[in-house]
Design a protein around this motif. Structure first.
Motif, PDB file in Angstrom:
ATOM      1  N   CYS A  62       0.845  -1.188   0.000  1.00 43.01           N
ATOM      2  CA  CYS A  62       0.000   0.000   0.000  1.00 43.01           C
ATOM      3  C   CYS A  62       0.885   1.244   0.000  1.00 43.01           C
ATOM      4  CB  CYS A  62      -0.882  -0.021   1.240  1.00 43.01           C
ATOM      5  SG  CYS A  62      -1.748   1.531   1.506  1.00 43.01           S
ATOM      6  N   CYS A  65      -6.353  -1.271  -0.090  1.00 47.99           N
ATOM      7  CA  CYS A  65      -5.599  -1.742   1.064  1.00 47.99           C
ATOM      8  C   CYS A  65      -6.589  -2.088   2.170  1.00 47.99           C
ATOM      9  CB  CYS A  65      -4.653  -0.646   1.528  1.00 47.99           C
ATOM     10  SG  CYS A  65      -3.884  -1.020   3.107  1.00 47.99           S
ATOM     11  N   CYS A  93       0.203   3.126   3.679  1.00 48.37           N
ATOM     12  CA  CYS A  93       0.579   2.585   4.989  1.00 48.37           C
ATOM     13  C   CYS A  93       1.584   1.440   4.888  1.00 48.37           C
ATOM     14  CB  CYS A  93      -0.661   2.132   5.747  1.00 48.37           C
ATOM     15  SG  CYS A  93      -1.355   0.570   5.150  1.00 48.37           S
ATOM     16  N   CYS A 130      -5.840   0.337   5.564  1.00 48.08           N
ATOM     17  CA  CYS A 130      -6.207   1.750   5.701  1.00 48.08           C
ATOM     18  C   CYS A 130      -7.270   2.164   4.691  1.00 48.08           C
ATOM     19  CB  CYS A 130      -4.971   2.637   5.557  1.00 48.08           C
ATOM     20  SG  CYS A 130      -4.327   2.732   3.876  1.00 48.08           S
TER      21      CYS A 130
HETATM   22 ZN   LIG Z   1      -2.841   1.017   3.421  1.00 47.06          ZN
END
Ligand SMILES: [Zn+2]
Length: 68
Positions: A3, A28, A6, A31
């Motif tokens: 991702c 993702c 994050c 997040c």
């Molecule tokens: Zn993420």
């Protein structure tokens, strides 16, 4: 695949192009950032999220009803 926001690795394909298998949309699972396979997202450091931050994110307050 990681991702961009994050650095999580729980990425799922949430959509694909209806014709021609031209692109996919990834999301993702940590997040909920999503991006298209044709993009190369660059997230400024300021907007990066760490696991600890995601775990402590506050719930977005609901929008109050409009006055009538
Ligand atoms: Zn993420």
């Amino acid at each position: 695949m990681k991702c961009p926001r994050c650095d999580g690795n729980k990425i799922e394909v949430i959509a694909t192009s209806p014709v021609g298998n031209v692109w996919e949309v990834y999301e993702c699972m940590d997040c909920f950032y999503s991006w298209r396979s044709t993009e190369t997202p660059h997230i400024h450091d300021k907007f990066k999220l760490k696991k600890e931050q995601i775990d402590t994110l506050q719930v977005i307050p609901p929008i109050p009803p409009l006055d009538k």
